[in-house]
Motif scaffolding. Structure first.
Motif, PDB file in Angstrom:
ATOM      1  N   LEU B 209       0.770  -1.243   0.000  1.00  0.00           N
ATOM      2  CA  LEU B 209       0.000   0.000   0.000  1.00  0.00           C
ATOM      3  C   LEU B 209       0.801   1.292   0.000  1.00  0.00           C
ATOM      4  O   LEU B 209       0.462   2.220  -0.727  1.00  0.00           O
ATOM      5  N   VAL B 210       1.852   1.331   0.843  1.00  0.00           N
ATOM      6  CA  VAL B 210       2.547   2.609   1.029  1.00  0.00           C
ATOM      7  C   VAL B 210       3.308   3.045  -0.224  1.00  0.00           C
ATOM      8  O   VAL B 210       3.783   4.173  -0.292  1.00  0.00           O
ATOM      9  N   CYS B 212       1.890   3.662  -2.881  1.00  0.00           N
ATOM     10  CA  CYS B 212       0.972   4.546  -3.608  1.00  0.00           C
ATOM     11  C   CYS B 212       1.244   6.001  -3.252  1.00  0.00           C
ATOM     12  O   CYS B 212       1.303   6.347  -2.080  1.00  0.00           O
ATOM     13  N   GLY B 213       1.404   6.854  -4.255  1.00  0.00           N
ATOM     14  CA  GLY B 213       1.627   8.276  -4.028  1.00  0.00           C
ATOM     15  C   GLY B 213       0.435   9.116  -4.445  1.00  0.00           C
ATOM     16  O   GLY B 213       0.523  10.325  -4.525  1.00  0.00           O
ATOM     17  N   ASN B 214      -0.677   8.456  -4.721  1.00  0.00           N
ATOM     18  CA  ASN B 214      -1.927   9.139  -5.060  1.00  0.00           C
ATOM     19  C   ASN B 214      -1.846  10.082  -6.248  1.00  0.00           C
ATOM     20  O   ASN B 214      -2.443  11.162  -6.242  1.00  0.00           O
ATOM     21  N   GLN B 216      -3.139   9.103  -8.855  1.00  0.00           N
ATOM     22  CA  GLN B 216      -4.510   8.776  -9.284  1.00  0.00           C
ATOM     23  C   GLN B 216      -4.684   8.673 -10.799  1.00  0.00           C
ATOM     24  O   GLN B 216      -5.786   8.859 -11.308  1.00  0.00           O
ATOM     25  N   THR B 229      -8.809   4.201  -6.828  1.00  0.00           N
ATOM     26  CA  THR B 229      -8.298   5.068  -5.767  1.00  0.00           C
ATOM     27  C   THR B 229      -9.161   4.974  -4.510  1.00  0.00           C
ATOM     28  O   THR B 229      -8.654   5.114  -3.402  1.00  0.00           O
ATOM     29  N   THR B 230     -10.447   4.711  -4.691  1.00  0.00           N
ATOM     30  CA  THR B 230     -11.311   4.492  -3.526  1.00  0.00           C
ATOM     31  C   THR B 230     -10.898   3.195  -2.838  1.00  0.00           C
ATOM     32  O   THR B 230     -10.837   3.123  -1.605  1.00  0.00           O
ATOM     33  N   ALA B 233      -7.722   3.871  -0.873  1.00  0.00           N
ATOM     34  CA  ALA B 233      -7.992   4.616   0.364  1.00  0.00           C
ATOM     35  C   ALA B 233      -8.699   3.727   1.388  1.00  0.00           C
ATOM     36  O   ALA B 233      -8.412   3.795   2.589  1.00  0.00           O
ATOM     37  N   ALA B 234      -9.608   2.876   0.906  1.00  0.00           N
ATOM     38  CA  ALA B 234     -10.321   1.977   1.825  1.00  0.00           C
ATOM     39  C   ALA B 234      -9.348   0.987   2.461  1.00  0.00           C
ATOM     40  O   ALA B 234      -9.422   0.699   3.662  1.00  0.00           O
ATOM     41  N   ASN B 236      -6.177   1.566   2.797  1.00  0.00           N
ATOM     42  CA  ASN B 236      -5.340   2.365   3.695  1.00  0.00           C
ATOM     43  C   ASN B 236      -5.946   2.409   5.086  1.00  0.00           C
ATOM     44  O   ASN B 236      -5.255   2.238   6.084  1.00  0.00           O
ATOM     45  N   ARG B 237      -7.267   2.661   5.135  1.00  0.00           N
ATOM     46  CA  ARG B 237      -7.924   2.727   6.440  1.00  0.00           C
ATOM     47  C   ARG B 237      -7.876   1.363   7.134  1.00  0.00           C
ATOM     48  O   ARG B 237      -7.520   1.264   8.306  1.00  0.00           O
ATOM     49  N   ALA B 239      -5.776  -1.037   6.706  1.00  0.00           N
ATOM     50  CA  ALA B 239      -4.415  -1.376   7.112  1.00  0.00           C
ATOM     51  C   ALA B 239      -3.989  -0.558   8.329  1.00  0.00           C
ATOM     52  O   ALA B 239      -3.260  -1.054   9.198  1.00  0.00           O
ATOM     53  N   THR B 240      -4.454   0.690   8.400  1.00  0.00           N
ATOM     54  CA  THR B 240      -4.164   1.504   9.583  1.00  0.00           C
ATOM     55  C   THR B 240      -4.727   0.813  10.827  1.00  0.00           C
ATOM     56  O   THR B 240      -4.017   0.618  11.818  1.00  0.00           O
TER      57      THR B 240
END
Lengths: 205, 254
Positions: B209-210, B212-214, B216, B229-230, B233-234, B236-237, B239-240
Motif C-alpha cells: 500500500l505505502v 501509492c503516491g496518489n 490517481q 483510488t477508492t 484509500a479503503a 489504507n484505512r 491497514a491503519t
C-alpha cells in the motif's frame, strides 16, 4: 512491526509531515507575522519563542529530528517516482509531481534558511527584526524566500491531503475532492500570512 | 478505380527480451470497422514494411477479443489500452503501437505480466475454501453488496493501471493499484472476510500500500472503470486499523 518496516516508516513519514512539522510551519509563519505590526512587536514575539523553557530540546524533538527523517525518506521517495505528467495530464498527477518538486525546493530553502538564521544566532548573531530585514531587503533573497515559503506551504497543504488519504480518512472521491478544496484554501491563507510577513521585512510596510 | 485506402502503423518492435527496440512502419489495406488487432493480422498475412522490404510478422498477445481478458493491452497512440477495443476509425493516423513499458518485453508487443500475478499471491487475492471435509454453505451475500462487488471483480489484470502509475517502475517495488483493489474485493466477500487480516498483512509488506503516491492516474485509465483510488484509500484505512491492532492489540487472533 519489524517485518513491516517500509509500511511503518512511510506512515511515520506521512504523520510527521503534519504533526509536528506542519504545526510548526503554521506556528512559525503566524509568529513571524508580528513583523507586520512593527519591529517592536516582532522582537517581543521572537524573544518569547527563543526564550521558551527547554527551547533546545523542543527544537530537537519537534523540529530537527522529525524534519531530518521526513527529508531523508522524502528524497528517497522523490527518486523512486518516474513522473509522467506529459503523457497523463491529470490534475492529481500534476499535484503528485509538484509535491515531489516542492519537497526538494523546500529542502534547499530550509537548509539555507536555517544556516542563515538559526546557525548564525547560535554563533552569536542577534535574533531580531534587523536580522531578517538585512536578509530580505536584497531583492534576490526576497524572491528566494517567496519561492521557498510558497513551496513549503504548498508541500504542507497538499501533503495534508495525502495524509488524510493515506491514513484512510478520506476514501470516497467526493470526500477527496472536498479535502482538495479545503487544502487549497489552507494553501492560500497560509501563503498570504507568510508572504505578507516577507513584504513587511523587505519594504517595511 | 478508386485508390485503395491504407492504414499506417508505426510499431515499436523488439526481437528478443534483451535486444534493442526499433520502430518499423507498415501500411495495411483499410477495411471497414477494423480494430488494431485486425491490422496486426493483416501484417501477419503479409509482413512487408512501408519501405517494401520483407519483414517478420509482428508478435502480440490476445485472447478474448472482447475486452474482458486483458491480454492484448498495449500503448496505442500514447494511451495504454486493449488493442481489441481500439477501433481504427477512432484513432489518429499513423497509429503508434508500443509495448507497455512497465513490463518486461518478450517480443514486439508481447509483455510478461507475471509481476501482477505475484502481487495477487502477495495479497492472497482468493478465497480459501478447500478442506478435508465438506465445510458446508458459506454465509450469504446481500444482493446490493454483490452488485457493488461485481464492479471490483471486473479487473482483468490487464496492467493498464500499472503502466500509468508513476510509482510502478524499475526503481520501486510497488505492486500497483490492481492487486490492492482485488484484496478489497475478497475482503468484502462474506467468506473471504474470514481471512481479511492475512490480505491486509500482504498489503503492509514491502511494495504494498505505502508505495501509492496518489497520482490517481490509475482510476483515470482503467478500462473497466474500477474505483481504484477508492479501493486504495479503503485499504489504507483497513491497514491503519490492522497495524494498530497488531501493535496495541492483546494477541494475534485477528
Amino acid at each position: 512491526m519489524a517485518e513491516n518496516r517500509e509500511f511503518f516508516y512511510r506512515r511515520l513519514h506521512s504523520l510527521l509531515g503534519v504533526v509536528p512539522i506542519g504545526l510548526f510551519l503554521i506556528n512559525h509563519l503566524v509568529v513571524n507575522h508580528f513583523a507586520v505590526y512593527g519591529e517592536e512587536s516582532f522582537n517581543k514575539a521572537a524573544s518569547f519563542m527563543h526564550n521558551l523553557p527547554f527551547v533546545l530540546a523542543l527544537e530537537i524533538f519537534v523540529i530537527y529530528l522529525p524534519l531530518l527523517f521526513h527529508a531523508i525518506l522524502g528524497v528517497y521517495i522523490v527518486f523512486t517516482a518516474k513522473n509522467n505528467v506529459k503523457r497523463y495530464n491529470f490534475v492529481r498527477n500534476w499535484l503528485f509531481f509538484l509535491q515531489r518538486f516542492t519537497g526538494i525546493v523546500t529542502l534547499v530553502f530550509i537548509a539555507w534558511h536555517v544556516f542563515e538564521t538559526r546557525v548564525q544566532v547560535a554563533l552569536g548573531a542577534d535574533l531580531d527584526y534587523g536580522l531578517m530585514e538585512g536578509i530580505l531587503t536584497s531583492p534576490v533573497m526576497f524572491w528566494f524566500y517567496v519561492i521557498g515559503v510558497l513551496s513549503a506551504v504548498f508541500h504542507f497543504a497538499n501533503g495534508l491531503w495525502g495524509f488524510l488519504v493515506s491514513w484512510g480518512f478520506a476514501q470516497s472521491p467526493r470526500s477527496q475532492k472536498i479535502v482538495t478544496y479545503a487544502t487549497l484554501l489552507i494553501f492560500l491563507v497560509v501563503s498570504y500570512i507568510g508572504i505578507r510577513t516577507l513584504i513587511a521585512f523587505a519594504y517595511g510596510v | 478505380m478508386a485508390e485503395q485506402k491504407t492504414v499506417t502503423f508505426i510499431i515499436t518492435r523488439q526481437d528478443s527480451p534483451d535486444s534493442t527496440p526499433y520502430d518499423e512502419t507498415f501500411n495495411v489495406p483499410y477495411r471497414k470497422n477494423m480494430n488494431v488487432i485486425s491490422g496486426l493480422m493483416e501484417i501477419r498475412k503479409n509482413p512487408v514494411n512501408a519501405k517494401g522490404e520483407k519483414s517478420t510478422p509482428v508478435a502480440w498477445d490476445m485472447n478474448c477479443l472482447e475486452e474482458v481478458c486483458g491480454a492484448c493491452s498495449m500503448v496505442i497512440n500514447g494511451v495504454p489500452r486493449q488493442s481489441c477495443a481500439a477501433l481504427v476509425d477512432e484513432l489518429e493516423q499513423p497509429i503508434r503501437l508500443e509495448p507497455m513499458s512497465t513490463f518486461p518485453v518478450v517480443r514486439d508487443l508481447v509483455i510478461d505480466r507475471e509481476r501482477m500475478f505475484d502481487a495477487l499471491k502477495q495479497v492472497k487475492a482468493w478465497i480459501p475454501i478447500d478442506g478435508s471435509y465438506d465445510l458446508g454453505p458459506g454465509p450469504r451475500m446481500p444482493e446490493k453488496k454483490r452488485q457493488w462487488a461485481y464492479e471490483l471483480s471486473k479487473c482483468m489484470t490487464c496492467g493498464v493501471c500499472l503502466e500509468a502509475c508513476p510509482n510502478v517502475n524499475d526503481k520501486s517495488n510497488f505492486i500497483g493499484p490492481a492487486p490492492i483493489s482485488q484484496a478489497r474485493l475478497f475482503n468484502a466477500h462474506p467468506t473471504g472476510e474470514m481471512n481479511a487480516s492475512e490480505r491486509l498483512e500482504g498489503l503492509m509488506e514491502e511494495g504494498g500500500l505505502v508505495g501509492c503516491g496518489n497520482a490517481q492516474n490509475c482510476v483515470q485509465v482503467c478500462p473497466k472503470g474500477i474505483p481504484l483510488t477508492t479501493s486504495i484509500a479503503a485499504m489504507n484505512r483497513a491497514a491503519t486499523i490492522q497495524s494498530f491492532k497488531n501493535f496495541f492489540g492483546s494477541d494475534n487472533a485477528h
